[in-house]
Design an enzyme around this catalytic site. Structure first.
Site, PDB file in Angstrom:
ATOM      1  N   CYS A  86      -0.909   0.394 -16.322  1.00  0.00           N
ATOM      2  CA  CYS A  86      -0.937   1.612 -17.130  1.00  0.00           C
ATOM      3  C   CYS A  86      -2.339   2.206 -17.089  1.00  0.00           C
ATOM      4  CB  CYS A  86      -0.547   1.295 -18.567  1.00  0.00           C
ATOM      5  SG  CYS A  86       0.910   0.231 -18.702  1.00  0.00           S
TER       6      CYS A  86
ATOM      7  N   ARG B  68      -0.731   5.823 -11.160  1.00  0.00           N
ATOM      8  CA  ARG B  68      -0.416   4.414 -11.385  1.00  0.00           C
ATOM      9  C   ARG B  68       1.042   4.210 -11.765  1.00  0.00           C
ATOM     10  NH1 ARG B  68      -4.560   0.729 -12.980  1.00  0.00           N
ATOM     11  NH2 ARG B  68      -6.611   1.456 -12.368  1.00  0.00           N
TER      12      ARG B  68
ATOM     13  N   TRP C 203       3.702   1.973 -18.715  1.00  0.00           N
ATOM     14  CA  TRP C 203       4.810   1.539 -17.869  1.00  0.00           C
ATOM     15  C   TRP C 203       5.488   0.388 -18.607  1.00  0.00           C
ATOM     16  CZ3 TRP C 203       6.618  -2.642 -14.949  1.00  0.00           C
ATOM     17  CH2 TRP C 203       7.498  -2.334 -13.909  1.00  0.00           C
TER      18      TRP C 203
ATOM     19  N   ASN D 216      -2.907  -2.245 -21.934  1.00  0.00           N
ATOM     20  CA  ASN D 216      -2.329  -2.564 -20.627  1.00  0.00           C
ATOM     21  C   ASN D 216      -2.140  -4.070 -20.546  1.00  0.00           C
ATOM     22  OD1 ASN D 216      -2.702   0.110 -20.026  1.00  0.00           O
ATOM     23  ND2 ASN D 216      -4.389  -0.220 -18.583  1.00  0.00           N
ATOM     24  N   GLY D 217      -1.049  -4.517 -19.942  1.00  0.00           N
ATOM     25  CA  GLY D 217      -0.856  -5.942 -19.740  1.00  0.00           C
ATOM     26  C   GLY D 217       0.189  -6.538 -20.662  1.00  0.00           C
TER      27      GLY D 217
ATOM     28  N   GLU E 208       7.625  -2.697   6.716  1.00  0.00           N
ATOM     29  CA  GLU E 208       6.845  -1.721   5.952  1.00  0.00           C
ATOM     30  C   GLU E 208       7.514  -0.349   5.987  1.00  0.00           C
ATOM     31  OE1 GLU E 208       3.758   0.087   3.725  1.00  0.00           O
ATOM     32  OE2 GLU E 208       4.584  -1.940   3.853  1.00  0.00           O
TER      33      GLU E 208
ATOM     34  N   LYS F  41       8.771   1.736   2.688  1.00  0.00           N
ATOM     35  CA  LYS F  41       8.349   3.093   2.357  1.00  0.00           C
ATOM     36  C   LYS F  41       9.560   3.989   2.094  1.00  0.00           C
ATOM     37  CE  LYS F  41       4.159   2.598   2.126  1.00  0.00           C
ATOM     38  NZ  LYS F  41       4.551   1.355   1.473  1.00  0.00           N
TER      39      LYS F  41
ATOM     40  N   GLU G  14      11.128   3.093  -1.247  1.00  0.00           N
ATOM     41  CA  GLU G  14      10.236   3.358  -2.381  1.00  0.00           C
ATOM     42  C   GLU G  14      10.287   4.815  -2.832  1.00  0.00           C
ATOM     43  OE1 GLU G  14       6.235   0.672  -2.517  1.00  0.00           O
ATOM     44  OE2 GLU G  14       6.460   1.929  -0.746  1.00  0.00           O
TER      45      GLU G  14
ATOM     46  N   HIS H 116      23.314 -11.825  14.437  1.00  0.00           N
ATOM     47  CA  HIS H 116      23.537 -12.902  13.471  1.00  0.00           C
ATOM     48  C   HIS H 116      23.946 -12.367  12.105  1.00  0.00           C
ATOM     49  CE1 HIS H 116      22.169 -15.910  16.292  1.00  0.00           C
ATOM     50  NE2 HIS H 116      21.077 -15.189  16.520  1.00  0.00           N
TER      51      HIS H 116
ATOM     52  N   LYS I 283       1.372   1.831  -9.564  1.00  0.00           N
ATOM     53  CA  LYS I 283       0.420   1.672  -8.473  1.00  0.00           C
ATOM     54  C   LYS I 283      -0.253   0.307  -8.492  1.00  0.00           C
ATOM     55  CE  LYS I 283      -2.012   3.031  -4.961  1.00  0.00           C
ATOM     56  NZ  LYS I 283      -1.354   3.164  -3.650  1.00  0.00           N
TER      57      LYS I 283
END
Length: 613
Positions: free
Chosen positions: A2, A27, A74, A102-103, A486, A490, A493, A509, A608
């Site tokens: 946050c 973020r 968040w 935050n946290g 990756e 992307k 996301e 397979h 973020k």
């Protein structure tokens, strides 16, 4: 994950507080708020909308205050509702205290029980409200806000950064940190608190990075810092190397687009000391590097998300070029198992922010098992991971605002390639001639990246074909399999299209069952020793009616045909090819997301800097 901004001044700081959290929107967040002291009382505005909505409300109410806090949240404890949004208040007995946080405080339940027994009521589902009641209960005993936060924080377990204001001390903001970033900004007749220096760039570039366990009192006339033991300390003042222009959007539509196009410059900056040198030296990674690398027998790479994919690429390089066995672990998994600590292991952590909670905990876990040799590759100076590691390599990507990482990834790869070459040289696997040749290739890498960016118009055309899709497959082989991973990450996301990556040889397979005309298959096709094998895999896709979208080297023998679309990049770049091939995958994800109308820079449910578990 946050954003926190605080200010104690002699002027109105409401605009500054809101401007600060605007800079931290990248973020990720789902609610926002501001607390301020007015006429001796605490007031607040909270919203589950964007910061712009909060700004409009504050403008209409003509809010003015010289001391206050702002926050983007968040959700961790409790849904993203206005009741759960920060700031949280504790008010009784004529005393009002506000908090932003935050946290996560892991022992909030026993403290909550104590506070309830003291008569405190709770209006949210958050652990944060527990903290503000805890501090309030101590201030009512006659101590200052600073003293109360120092005492209370000794009881809190977990990772947190907090800011407090009190109606009894209208000129003070108090902060504390453990495991989550927090810094002080120094001004003239005003001082600030923030979770990220970019929030304060318009007001100051002089910052103090608080250390683990620090508690700080911020007033207009100065700041006072105490360490975890309660003793007063002086922390060094750092002149931030960020500039206000670096976090401005400029001519681009989104930060992600801007950062994709900044990659040649970011890689050039990261490699500056390497490409201008005659030879590669271990001290690029710190003064102890030569001794540590001399006893390194294997490398353990710890990372999350995109940084984990960088580690997977590095494993191929380390083993093939340097002859060093490498293991790549997802940090959030490694920290919860009982690993075998082999002597001679170099623990390598990779993180954009250097504050990723799982990666920090994984490094501590490795160190607790006796693995003392550590190296961090990171984009943020003074971050927790850098301070915790014996060796370091600071990538110079500059601020990365878009939640979906781009330039941080390619600069990480550049740093990991340099590490590979240094280890190869120490093991006498790199001749002087080959060393000069590879340094020259690194010198020309930014130019090759510029050339790859020129294919954007073709990729924009491809994006129209993906706009209505719900699923996609990504294929790669060898060192390019992590690049396919990756690319899939992307796309999911930022466009919210379900995407999966597979090693192309694994198609038969299982994944081949998914292939049909509605499943686009994106293929990373460099002109390497696995190209003919990859062509066979591509034929398997076409035989099932699948549509192929191939990113090929210019000199690769891959022909366009019905159902096979090809974008040609540059001539094969050898070992550096993964750095070039990821760029068009980033562009594809970006343009598909734009067409689908998603929030490209702030995708839903993501943040973020993941500073909680």
């Amino acid at each position: 994950m946050c954003g926190i901004v605080g200010a104690a001044s002699t002027r109105n700081v409401v605009e500054l507080l809101i401007e600060g959290i605007k800079k931290l929107e990248y973020r990720g967040y789902d609610s926002t708020g501001i607390a301020f002291i007015k006429d001796g009382h605490l007031e607040r505005l909270r919203s589950t909308g964007r910061v712009a909505h909060l700004e409009e409300v504050a403008r209409k109410k003509q809010v003015q205050a010289s001391t206050g806090l702002s926050h983007t949240r968040w959700a961790t404890h409790g849904a993203p509702t206005e009741n759960n949004a920060h700031p949280h208040f504790s008010a009784r007995d004529g005393l009002e205290i506000g908090i932003v946080h935050n946290g996560i405080v892991e022992n909030h339940e026993p403290i909550r029980a104590r506070m309830k027994a003291l008569g405190y009521g709770f209006t949210s589902e958050t652990d944060t409200e527990v903290m503000v009641h805890h501090v309030h209960s101590l201030v009512t005993k006659g101590v200052s806000l600073f003293a109360a936060v120092k005492a209370a924080s000794r009881e809190w377990e977990g990772a947190y950064a907090v800011g407090f204001v009190s109606s009894r001390e209208p000129n003070a903001v108090v902060g504390a940190r453990r495991g989550s970033p927090l810094l002080v900004g120094l001004g003239q007749g005003e001082n600030f608190l923030a979770s990220d220096a970019s929030a304060l760039l318009s007001k100051t570039r002089d910052v103090i990075y608080l250390e683990e366990g620090d508690v700080v009192e911020v007033r207009p006339e100065g700041v006072t810092i105490c360490d975890r033991g309660g003793g007063r300390v002086e922390r060094p003042i750092t002149r931030s190397r960020l500039s206000a222009d670096a976090v401005e959007l400029g001519p681009y539509t989104h930060y992600m687009q801007k950062e994709i196009f900044e990659q040649p410059g970011a890689v050039a900056n990261t490699l500056e000391m390497v490409v201008n040198a005659e030879s590669l030296q271990p001290n690029l990674f710190g003064t102890e590097a030569a001794a540590i690398f001399a006893r390194t027998r294997q490398v353990l790479l710890l990372a999350c998300g995109t940084s984990h994919h960088a580690g997977l690429v590095a494993r191929y390089w380390l083993e093939a070029i340097a002859g060093v066995p490498a293991t790549v672990e997802i940090a959030s998994e490694y920290r919860y198992r009982d690993p075998v600590a082999a002597p001679g292991t170099l623990v390598l952590t990779i993180s954009q922010s250097g504050e990723t909670a799982d990666t920090i905990a994984a490094l501590k876990h490795a160190q607790a098992h006796g693995l003392e040799d550590s190296l961090t590759i990171c984009n943020v100076p003074e971050s927790a991971l850098l301070r915790q590691s014996r060796l370091r390599f600071l990538t110079r990507a500059g601020p990365e605002i878009g939640v979906a990482s781009t330039k941080a990834f390619t600069t990480q790869l550049a740093a990991l390639f340099v590490l590979t070459l240094v280890l190869a040289k120490l093991r006498e696997r790199l001749s002087a001639g080959h060393e000069k040749e590879l340094i020259a290739q690194l010198r020309h890498l930014p130019g090759a990246m510029e050339s790859v960016l020129s294919v954007e118009p073709q990729i924009r055309d491809w994006a129209r074909r993906f706009e209505s899709k719900q699923h996609a497959l990504f294929l790669g082989r060898g060192v390019h399999f992590p690049i396919a991973m990756e690319g899939a990450l992307k796309l999911k996301e930022i466009s919210y299209i379900h995407a999966e990556a597979y090693a192309a040889g694994e198609l038969k397979h299982g994944p081949l069952a998914l292939v049909d005309a509605d499943m686009p298959v994106v293929t990373v096709a460099p002109n390497d020793q696995l190209l003919e094998k990859l062509k066979s895999n591509m034929q398997e896709v076409r035989a099932r009616g699948g549509e192929l979208y191939v990113f090929a080297d210019r000199d690769a023998r891959v022909a366009e045909s019905e159902g096979v679309h090809v974008v040609r990049l540059v001539d094969h770049a050898g070992a550096l090819s993964p750095i070039l091939h990821v760029i068009p995958l980033q562009l594809l994800a970006y343009h598909v997301a734009v067409l689908r109308g998603t929030d490209v820079d702030k995708p839903r449910n993501l943040a973020k800097s993941v500073t909680v578990e």
